[in-house]
Design a protein around this motif. Structure first.
Motif, PDB file in Angstrom:
ATOM      1  N   UNK A   6       7.121  34.087   7.304  1.00 28.05           N
ATOM      2  CA  UNK A   6       6.332  34.800   6.603  1.00 28.05           C
ATOM      3  C   UNK A   6       6.924  35.283   5.188  1.00 28.05           C
ATOM      4  N   UNK A   7       7.260  34.695   4.095  1.00 27.75           N
ATOM      5  CA  UNK A   7       8.134  35.197   3.189  1.00 27.75           C
ATOM      6  C   UNK A   7       7.567  36.261   2.403  1.00 27.75           C
ATOM      7  N   UNK A   8       6.352  36.532   2.281  1.00 23.62           N
ATOM      8  CA  UNK A   8       5.903  37.669   1.807  1.00 23.62           C
ATOM      9  C   UNK A   8       6.219  39.229   2.516  1.00 23.62           C
ATOM     10  N   UNK A   9       6.000  38.939   3.820  1.00 20.25           N
ATOM     11  CA  UNK A   9       6.372  39.846   4.664  1.00 20.25           C
ATOM     12  C   UNK A   9       7.979  40.317   4.785  1.00 20.25           C
ATOM     13  N   UNK A  10       8.804  39.310   4.476  1.00 17.98           N
ATOM     14  CA  UNK A  10      10.154  39.533   4.502  1.00 17.98           C
ATOM     15  C   UNK A  10      10.580  40.321   3.323  1.00 17.98           C
ATOM     16  N   UNK A  11       9.916  39.850   2.057  1.00 10.53           N
ATOM     17  CA  UNK A  11      10.247  40.451   0.941  1.00 10.53           C
ATOM     18  C   UNK A  11       9.715  41.908   0.956  1.00 10.53           C
ATOM     19  N   UNK A  15      12.066  45.216   0.247  1.00  6.64           N
ATOM     20  CA  UNK A  15      11.708  46.353  -0.793  1.00  6.64           C
ATOM     21  C   UNK A  15      11.403  47.690  -0.082  1.00  6.64           C
ATOM     22  N   UNK A  16      11.001  47.723   0.980  1.00  5.62           N
ATOM     23  CA  UNK A  16      10.915  49.053   1.796  1.00  5.62           C
ATOM     24  C   UNK A  16      12.367  49.726   2.148  1.00  5.62           C
ATOM     25  N   UNK A  37      27.277  46.537   8.702  1.00  3.95           N
ATOM     26  CA  UNK A  37      26.968  45.538   8.259  1.00  3.95           C
ATOM     27  C   UNK A  37      27.125  45.018   6.807  1.00  3.95           C
ATOM     28  N   UNK A  38      27.512  43.823   6.536  1.00  6.86           N
ATOM     29  CA  UNK A  38      28.182  43.680   4.935  1.00  6.86           C
ATOM     30  C   UNK A  38      27.169  43.647   3.987  1.00  6.86           C
ATOM     31  N   UNK A  39      27.957  44.181   2.897  1.00 12.72           N
ATOM     32  CA  UNK A  39      27.172  44.535   1.677  1.00 12.72           C
ATOM     33  C   UNK A  39      26.289  43.357   1.434  1.00 12.72           C
ATOM     34  N   UNK A  40      26.758  42.083   1.596  1.00 13.03           N
ATOM     35  CA  UNK A  40      25.931  40.743   1.040  1.00 13.03           C
ATOM     36  C   UNK A  40      24.858  40.538   1.957  1.00 13.03           C
ATOM     37  N   UNK A  41      24.934  40.916   3.144  1.00 12.87           N
ATOM     38  CA  UNK A  41      23.770  40.915   4.268  1.00 12.87           C
ATOM     39  C   UNK A  41      22.482  41.765   3.766  1.00 12.87           C
ATOM     40  N   UNK A  42      23.208  43.151   3.445  1.00 12.69           N
ATOM     41  CA  UNK A  42      22.098  43.995   2.931  1.00 12.69           C
ATOM     42  C   UNK A  42      21.374  43.625   1.859  1.00 12.69           C
ATOM     43  N   UNK A  43      22.202  43.276   0.989  1.00 12.75           N
ATOM     44  CA  UNK A  43      21.652  42.736  -0.484  1.00 12.75           C
ATOM     45  C   UNK A  43      20.564  41.847  -0.198  1.00 12.75           C
ATOM     46  N   UNK A  44      21.009  40.712   0.568  1.00 13.22           N
ATOM     47  CA  UNK A  44      20.239  39.574   0.810  1.00 13.22           C
ATOM     48  C   UNK A  44      18.883  39.919   1.470  1.00 13.22           C
ATOM     49  N   UNK A  45      19.055  41.046   2.459  1.00 16.70           N
ATOM     50  CA  UNK A  45      17.814  41.512   3.033  1.00 16.70           C
ATOM     51  C   UNK A  45      16.718  42.298   2.249  1.00 16.70           C
ATOM     52  N   UNK A  46      17.338  43.038   1.159  1.00 17.17           N
ATOM     53  CA  UNK A  46      16.525  43.796   0.263  1.00 17.17           C
ATOM     54  C   UNK A  46      15.940  43.103  -0.720  1.00 17.17           C
ATOM     55  N   UNK A  47      16.672  41.718  -1.094  1.00 18.34           N
ATOM     56  CA  UNK A  47      15.888  40.832  -1.761  1.00 18.34           C
ATOM     57  C   UNK A  47      14.717  39.757  -1.353  1.00 18.34           C
ATOM     58  N   UNK A  48      14.999  39.980   0.100  1.00 20.61           N
ATOM     59  CA  UNK A  48      13.970  39.293   0.777  1.00 20.61           C
ATOM     60  C   UNK A  48      14.478  37.741   0.975  1.00 20.61           C
TER      61      UNK A  48
END
Length: 74
Positions: A6-11, A15-16, A37-48
């Motif tokens: 569910x890409x919208x849910x992940x995004x 954002x939250x 947790x790697x900064x790149x992983x956090x960034x990718x998570x925040x970007x969905x």
């Protein structure tokens, strides 16, 4: 079994997470150091861009000092 994503849910989750992190005055780099947790992983998570693990959700909530459910309040 077909993999469902569910890409919208992940995004929305990303954002939250970013909102709560920023509300706590933490940069991605600071948050990365706290959570290990790697900064790149956090960034990718925040970007969905990634479907983060439930273990990461638990770690994020712990260091943001929120209930994990709060990260899904969007």
């Amino acid at each position: 079994m077909k993999y469902l994503k569910d890409e919208e849910f992940i995004k929305k989750f990303g954002r939250k997470l970013k909102q709560v992190r920023e509300d706590r005055g933490l940069s991605q780099e600071q948050f990365s150091l706290l959570t290990e947790v790697s900064q790149s992983q956090i960034a990718r998570t925040e970007l969905g861009q990634v479907n983060t693990s439930i273990s990461h959700v638990s770690i994020y909530a712990k260091f943001l000092k929120v209930d994990p459910r709060d990260l899904f309040d969007f």
